[in-house]
Design a protein around this motif. Structure first.
Motif: not given
Length: 704
Positions: A614-631
């Motif tokens: 999962s970490t190799a091929l799937r998982e990434e937390t996406e961050i909106d740089p406008r708000f420093a929040g997680y999408l």
């Protein structure tokens, strides 16, 4: 000497779990209970100027609202998006949600840094390592490979959310909460409420997954306790996953630069390793920790490591399963694969050729270990010999590209002071009061197997109690420390109870199991309490354990260093048209010392392989740089491996004790099991395509 091989028993908690009888913190229901919901800040950085809670107080069912005027931990200084600014308490969860949504806030904002590469982000140096002369050895090297490797921000996402129930009874605070460190929670609450420690109890009988996320005390725990004291009624808060993404610790993004050199004979001589990670000022997750395990993995005499933090304005990152060796190992094991191809060497053989016997950091021997056996056994089971060396040379009849990859993992074997009480009764019940936390990893089964191995008792009437500070001190269950600390002291209790019974029964003990023997001797019960220390510890560690202080040790012990090891083999198929990446087969072999609970150990390894994929091929937390929040702050958008992603996984355990670390010879495995999987997959993709991908997760577009 370490004790004999353990038999394989069923999980002692399996029946309750599949029947839904296991109780977690959110399952606690108390008379008159109220419900709470947090109000998160909607800015990344600034100051809260106006908080209008009047609409919330007027919402039907709302009992009260905690604000910064009521509780010091609800500060008006905002350091990250999602930081709680208020908490609504109501008669129902629905009313609490409605009330929280009715709260409005006005802020003065200031500039913030959401990402490592945002304008204004700067590097703050951290301590490193310099053994030998890596730069000179690299200059003299016949072959040098170099690469920049990147791992993303990722979140833990255990199934159990943050759940807290607080009640006050005659001035005593009782907390029900899923956590990995009840003693730290107890100490934090005692300080927050100016209470003697014996007036605070924290109960965490079962935890629905932790992976490091539930180790530090949570802000919400004290808030719920304040709410319960204010209202005079029990209060429950179960924080939604979207809020947990923003307030819970997470795995930080990190960037690794490696130069790896070999001499003319193909011997690895030097590593130059630099790492930088995202962090907050004063963050507890040290960038200087990335080199500490990988420097001990292979016999490479010259190792120079430098490290740094780039400060950002989000919540603090902390330990996530696999911690530092996961991203560091992805970089190192990918670089070693590059070097193997550059030298024309087999990737398994180059690792075997560099078996380490010395800890170059501490300058002392490594305890006996079996990484080479993990590699050779894994290669045999995986049929590594079918691999053709040339990248892109293996294909199925339909054109599917086939790649085989291998990588290793290493994690420090730690221990801690611990104690336990073992009581056997004539009425057929056996009770063990242990220290630690059952997070689904199977520690209760390991305890049961240790007792059943040494005592003839009723296996279906064994009561294992742990995770509750009213029972006695509870050990922080992190960093592979749990089994390696609890099992030696339980084994010691078994030996002590056997000796005590032998003295009681004399030379002609009555027939029957231990319960029957006690009944025939007209003894209602027999009990022992024992303690145990990790190597090199003295009585002060046990005193620290009993008073909630840190009592851990390792992996560096007086005269030796002990580590756990794993070898991962994966087969990757890449479809010729869509470039979809599949993993039809994997083999995972681990050295964790003596295996105390074979069934739960294998289960850990299956889970580690799934998470590694999962970490190799799937998982990434996406961050909106406008708000420093997680999408992608939910399980719908935070992409993880599912059952259909995982092919045939075969696991194996060397099951040879480490005779130096404890009397049982057991080492930990909880962090270890996912290590090596991601680089093994990346290495297999290179073998299939000839394309070296140096970032995670690997997407379809990366192999086009």
């Amino acid at each position: 000497m370490p004790i004999d091989v353990f038999s394989d028993i069923a999980r002692v908690d399996a029946r309750d779990k599949v029947r839904g009888h296991t109780r977690y913190a959110a399952d606690v229901r108390l008379p008159g209970m109220l419900y709470a919901m947090l109000v998160p800040a909607r800015i990344a950085k600034g100051v809260l100027r106006i908080l209008d809670v009047t609409p919330a107080r007027q919402t039907a069912g709302v009992v009260g609202v905690l604000t910064p005027d009521d509780v010091a931990s609800l500060t008006t200084t905002i350091s990250f998006r999602g930081q709680p600014v208020a908490m609504v308490i109501a008669e129902s969860i629905e009313a609490a949600v409605d009330g929280a949504e009715a709260v409005t806030a006005t802020y003065d904002t200031v500039p913030f840094i959401p990402l490592m590469d945002s304008p204004g982000a700067t590097r703050v140096p951290a301590s490193g390592l310099d053994v030998g002369d890596a730069e000179a050895a690299l200059l003299d090297a016949a072959t040098v490979v170099e690469g920049r490797f990147e791992t993303p921000t990722q979140h833990h996402n255990p199934m159990e959310l943050f759940g807290t129930v607080a009640e006050w009874t005659e001035g005593r605070l009782i907390i029900h909460e899923g956590c990995q460190n009840t003693e730290a929670v107890k100490a934090a609450l005692a300080q927050a409420f100016d209470l003697p420690p014996d007036r605070v109890a924290v109960k965490s009988g079962s935890v629905g997954g932790g992976f490091g996320q539930k180790s530090p005390p949570k802000l919400q725990t004290a808030l719920v306790a304040y709410a319960a004291r204010m209202t005079g009624r029990p209060v429950k808060l179960v924080t939604p996953r979207g809020q947990i993404f923003h307030i819970a610790p997470y795995r930080p993004r990190s960037v690794h630069h490696i130069r790896l050199g070999a001499d003319a004979a193909g011997r690895m001589t030097a590593i130059s390793y630099d790492v930088v990670q995202e962090n907050i000022p004063g963050g507890a997750f040290r960038s200087s920790g990335y080199h500490e395990d990988i420097a001990r993995l292979y016999a490479i005499g010259n190792f120079r490591a430098t490290a740094g933090d780039i400060h950002i304005d989000r919540q603090t990152p902390r330990h996530t399963r696999g911690t530092h060796p996961f991203p560091a190992g992805f970089a190192l094991e990918s670089a070693i694969d590059d070097l193997a191809y550059a030298l024309g060497k087999d990737p398994v053989q180059i690792r075997l050729d560099h078996a380490a016997t010395t800890d170059i950091i501490a300058g002392q021997p490594l305890a006996p270990h079996f990484l080479s056996e993990c590699l050779t056994e894994g290669a045999r089971r995986f049929d590594w010999s079918r691999r053709s060396a040339e990248p892109g040379s293996m294909r199925l009849p339909d054109g599917t590209m086939v790649g085989l990859g291998v990588a290793c993992g290493i994690f420090g074997a730690s221990g801690a002071a611990a104690e336990t009480t073992l009581r056997v009764r004539a009425d057929g019940i056996t009770t063990v009061i242990a220290s630690g936390h059952e997070m689904g990893q199977g520690i209760q089964t390991a305890i049961a197997n240790t007792i059943l191995q040494g005592l003839d008792i009723n296996p279906d009437r064994l009561d294992i109690q742990m995770g509750d500070t009213t029972l006695g001190p509870q050990m922080m269950t992190v960093g592979e420390r749990g089994t390696a600390s609890i099992i030696p002291v339980v084994a010691k209790a078994v030996r002590a109870l056997r000796a005590k019974f032998a003295e009681l029964a004399g030379s002609a003990p009555p027939a029957g199991n231990l319960h029957t023997q006690l009944a025939r001797l007209k003894r209602p019960s027999i009990e022992v309490s024992v303690s145990e220390l990790a190597p090199g510890q003295d009585a002060s560690a046990l005193d620290g354990f009993r008073h909630g202080a840190r009592s851990g040790a390792g992996p560096e012990y007086p005269g030796f260093t002990s580590m756990s090891y794993i070898a991962q083999f994966v087969e990757i198929h890449i479809e010729p048209g869509t470039r979809r990446i599949r993993m039809p087969r994997a083999v995972s072999i681990a050295d964790i010392g003596r295996v105390v609970s074979p069934r739960t150990a294998r289960g850990q390894m299956y889970g580690g392989m799934v998470w590694g994929f999962s970490t190799a091929l799937r998982e990434e937390t996406e961050i909106d740089p406008r708000f420093a929040g997680y999408l992608n702050d939910d399980l719908a958008d935070y992409v993880m491996a599912v059952h259909a992603d995982i092919g045939n996984v075969e696991v194996g355990l060397i099951d040879k004790p480490d005779p130096m670390i404890n009397a049982v010879g057991v080492k930990g495995m909880g962090e270890l099991v996912m290590l090596g999987t991601a680089p093994a997959i990346a290495n297999a993709i290179y073998h299939a395509t000839g394309k070296r991908i140096r970032k995670l997760p690997i997407r379809i577009e990366d192999v086009l």
